[in-house]
Design an enzyme around this catalytic site. Structure first.
Site, PDB file in Angstrom:
ATOM      1  N   PRO A 182      -4.448 -15.254  32.284  1.00  0.00           N
ATOM      2  CA  PRO A 182      -5.688 -16.040  32.213  1.00  0.00           C
ATOM      3  C   PRO A 182      -6.695 -15.582  31.157  1.00  0.00           C
ATOM      4  CG  PRO A 182      -5.127 -15.525  34.495  1.00  0.00           C
ATOM      5  CD  PRO A 182      -4.198 -14.728  33.633  1.00  0.00           C
ATOM      6  N   THR A 220      -4.875 -17.143  25.899  1.00  0.00           N
ATOM      7  CA  THR A 220      -6.069 -17.388  25.078  1.00  0.00           C
ATOM      8  C   THR A 220      -7.121 -16.378  25.525  1.00  0.00           C
ATOM      9  OG1 THR A 220      -5.584 -19.741  24.963  1.00  0.00           O
ATOM     10  CG2 THR A 220      -7.834 -19.071  24.444  1.00  0.00           C
ATOM     11  N   LYS A 236      -7.455 -20.176  17.223  1.00  0.00           N
ATOM     12  CA  LYS A 236      -7.509 -20.961  18.474  1.00  0.00           C
ATOM     13  C   LYS A 236      -8.963 -21.307  18.831  1.00  0.00           C
ATOM     14  CE  LYS A 236      -6.258 -22.292  22.726  1.00  0.00           C
ATOM     15  NZ  LYS A 236      -5.561 -23.523  22.996  1.00  0.00           N
ATOM     16  N   LYS A 274     -14.157 -22.064  29.151  1.00  0.00           N
ATOM     17  CA  LYS A 274     -13.717 -20.689  28.823  1.00  0.00           C
ATOM     18  C   LYS A 274     -13.533 -20.533  27.306  1.00  0.00           C
ATOM     19  CE  LYS A 274      -9.558 -18.046  28.618  1.00  0.00           C
ATOM     20  NZ  LYS A 274      -8.130 -17.957  28.819  1.00  0.00           N
TER      21      LYS A 274
HETATM   22  P1  NAD Z   1      -2.671 -19.962  35.242  1.00  0.00           P
HETATM   23  O1  NAD Z   1      -3.864 -19.410  35.930  1.00  0.00           O
HETATM   24  O2  NAD Z   1      -1.997 -21.188  35.777  1.00  0.00           O
HETATM   25  O3  NAD Z   1      -1.546 -18.813  35.146  1.00  0.00           O
HETATM   26  C1  NAD Z   1      -1.792 -17.446  34.933  1.00  0.00           C
HETATM   27  C2  NAD Z   1      -0.755 -16.655  35.732  1.00  0.00           C
HETATM   28  O4  NAD Z   1      -0.907 -15.260  35.410  1.00  0.00           O
HETATM   29  C3  NAD Z   1      -0.941 -16.767  37.247  1.00  0.00           C
HETATM   30  O5  NAD Z   1       0.260 -17.238  37.833  1.00  0.00           O
HETATM   31  C4  NAD Z   1      -1.303 -15.352  37.696  1.00  0.00           C
HETATM   32  O6  NAD Z   1      -0.810 -15.018  38.973  1.00  0.00           O
HETATM   33  C5  NAD Z   1      -0.636 -14.533  36.612  1.00  0.00           C
HETATM   34  N1  NAD Z   1      -1.169 -13.167  36.473  1.00  0.00           N
HETATM   35  C6  NAD Z   1      -2.460 -12.771  36.294  1.00  0.00           C
HETATM   36  N2  NAD Z   1      -2.517 -11.436  36.156  1.00  0.00           N
HETATM   37  C7  NAD Z   1      -1.247 -10.970  36.227  1.00  0.00           C
HETATM   38  C8  NAD Z   1      -0.661  -9.664  36.156  1.00  0.00           C
HETATM   39  N3  NAD Z   1      -1.388  -8.582  35.979  1.00  0.00           N
HETATM   40  N4  NAD Z   1       0.673  -9.584  36.283  1.00  0.00           N
HETATM   41  C9  NAD Z   1       1.437 -10.688  36.467  1.00  0.00           C
HETATM   42  N5  NAD Z   1       0.951 -11.932  36.536  1.00  0.00           N
HETATM   43  C10 NAD Z   1      -0.383 -12.071  36.428  1.00  0.00           C
HETATM   44  O7  NAD Z   1      -3.107 -20.178  33.728  1.00  0.00           O
HETATM   45  P2  NAD Z   1      -2.412 -21.137  32.628  1.00  0.00           P
HETATM   46  O8  NAD Z   1      -2.981 -22.497  32.700  1.00  0.00           O
HETATM   47  O9  NAD Z   1      -0.932 -20.934  32.680  1.00  0.00           O
HETATM   48  O10 NAD Z   1      -3.012 -20.489  31.299  1.00  0.00           O
HETATM   49  C11 NAD Z   1      -2.547 -19.250  30.789  1.00  0.00           C
HETATM   50  C12 NAD Z   1      -3.231 -18.995  29.450  1.00  0.00           C
HETATM   51  O11 NAD Z   1      -2.929 -20.066  28.562  1.00  0.00           O
HETATM   52  C13 NAD Z   1      -4.769 -18.940  29.558  1.00  0.00           C
HETATM   53  O12 NAD Z   1      -5.225 -17.924  28.715  1.00  0.00           O
HETATM   54  C14 NAD Z   1      -5.200 -20.320  29.079  1.00  0.00           C
HETATM   55  O13 NAD Z   1      -6.494 -20.299  28.510  1.00  0.00           O
HETATM   56  C15 NAD Z   1      -4.129 -20.627  28.045  1.00  0.00           C
HETATM   57  N6  NAD Z   1      -3.902 -22.064  27.799  1.00  0.00           N
HETATM   58  C16 NAD Z   1      -3.807 -22.929  28.850  1.00  0.00           C
HETATM   59  C17 NAD Z   1      -3.580 -24.283  28.581  1.00  0.00           C
HETATM   60  C18 NAD Z   1      -3.464 -25.272  29.723  1.00  0.00           C
HETATM   61  O14 NAD Z   1      -3.532 -26.474  29.468  1.00  0.00           O
HETATM   62  N7  NAD Z   1      -3.264 -24.826  30.966  1.00  0.00           N
HETATM   63  C19 NAD Z   1      -3.445 -24.731  27.272  1.00  0.00           C
HETATM   64  C20 NAD Z   1      -3.510 -23.819  26.229  1.00  0.00           C
HETATM   65  C21 NAD Z   1      -3.732 -22.464  26.503  1.00  0.00           C
END
Ligand code: NAD
Length: 294
Positions: free
Chosen positions: A66, A96, A171, A246
């Protein structure tokens, strides 16, 4: 085929890891949430009990977490994964996060002879699932060349923006511009509609004119104009308002540190924060159209 450890199997990481399995890599995964692991196990990945166990024997380590503090904890904090990796491993952090954490992690990896690259993505869940993400990469050219072989199984565009942290800078620049042109598009459509124009016709006119932009082209925020857009599906995400807020926070921090006058970006952030506070955090970011229509 490569041995890949994948940490963080959320909305983005889950489908990205599934695409690596589909491309016949040997994928070992870990997430703090057991349900997220179970899903990808069904797709054919091996599930480890901890991050440390997941990286044993890997050639590539990919993380999709995250925020910056999660990345810092994983690599140099409580989990201290960098100390457990062979120097041959290539580390790709696709989260990100702030550029400072990406640079610090890159530096810590470099001190241990490990190749690190920040590789945030553009494209959202649909592109993560389809394997069509764009990767904005920061790191050594040599690391980028190695990483391309694996990134190509999750995306279709890969850019080497510069040294560690440069991917995060690219980004933040992109998403600040995205917020600005989305809000600009909603204002133009609202103004046209209130002055008697059909938003669909106005959209066609602007698409063929100098107002053309991505929000208008593939993500029209006016309900019903574009069947495939979140606006036509009750603003189901897509790309959530929470994530846009964010990303704008990261962009403001970056602009502030560099002394950039980014008044449009700041206003976009204020508007998105207000929209979020009105209970729209988990809706698609194009729902900002409703703020104007209210
Ligand atoms: P999400 O919250 O769905 O997934 C994050 C995962 O990381 C969770 O399953 C959580 O349990 C896991 N996690 C956290 N800490 C951990 C650790 N120490 N060990 C193991 N697992 C851990 O988030 P997302 O939507 O998949 O986004 C992930 C990244 O991608 C973010 O930085 C977000 O800004 C970026 N992003 C998201 C999108 C989107 O549309 N969702 C698009 C572009 C970029």
């Amino acid at each position: 085929m490569a041995a890949i450890a994948f940490i963080g199997l959320g909305n983005m990481g889950g489908p990205m890891a599934a695409n690596l399995v589909r491309a016949a890599h040997q994928v070992t995964v870990f997430d703090l949430v057991p349900e997220a692991c179970a899903k990808i196990q069904e797709a054919g990945a091996e599930v480890a009990d901890s991050a440390a166990a997941a990286v044993a024997g890997c050639e590539f380590l990919i993380s999709m977490l995250p925020a910056g503090r999660h990345v810092a904890e994983l690599y140099t904090g409580v989990d201290g994964l960098l100390d457990q990796l062979d120097s041959q491993v290539t580390v790709l952090d696709c989260s990100t996060i702030d550029a400072a954490t990406a640079r610090a992690t890159g530096e810590a990896a470099g001190e241990r002879g490990i190749g690190f690259m920040d590789a945030p993505v553009s494209g959202g869940v649909a592109a993560a699932t389809a394997g069509t993400l764009a990767f904005m990469c920061g790191g050594e050219a040599e690391t980028f060349e190695r990483a391309k072989t694996v990134l190509a199984d999750m995306g279709k565009n890969m850019f080497h923006a510069g040294p560690a942290g440069a991917g995060q800078v690219a980004k933040a620049c992109n998403n600040m511009l995205l917020a600005i042109h989305m809000i600009g598009t909603t204002e133009a459509l609202e103004m046209g509609a209130r002055n008697g124009l059909d938003p669909a016709v106005l959209s066609q006119i602007m698409l063929a004119s100098s107002g053309r932009n991505w929000s208008l082209e593939v993500y029209n925020p006016w309900p019903g104009v574009m069947e495939s857009a979140p606006a036509s599906k009750g603003y189901a995400p897509g790309f959530m308002v929470d994530l846009m807020v964010k990303d704008l926070g990261l962009a403001m921090e970056m602009a502030g540190q560099a002394g950039v006058d980014n008044r449009m970006g700041q206003l976009a952030r204020q508007l998105y924060e207000a929209h979020q506070q009105q209970g729209n955090g988990r809706r698609d970011f194009s729902s900002i159209q409703e703020m104007l229509s209210a």
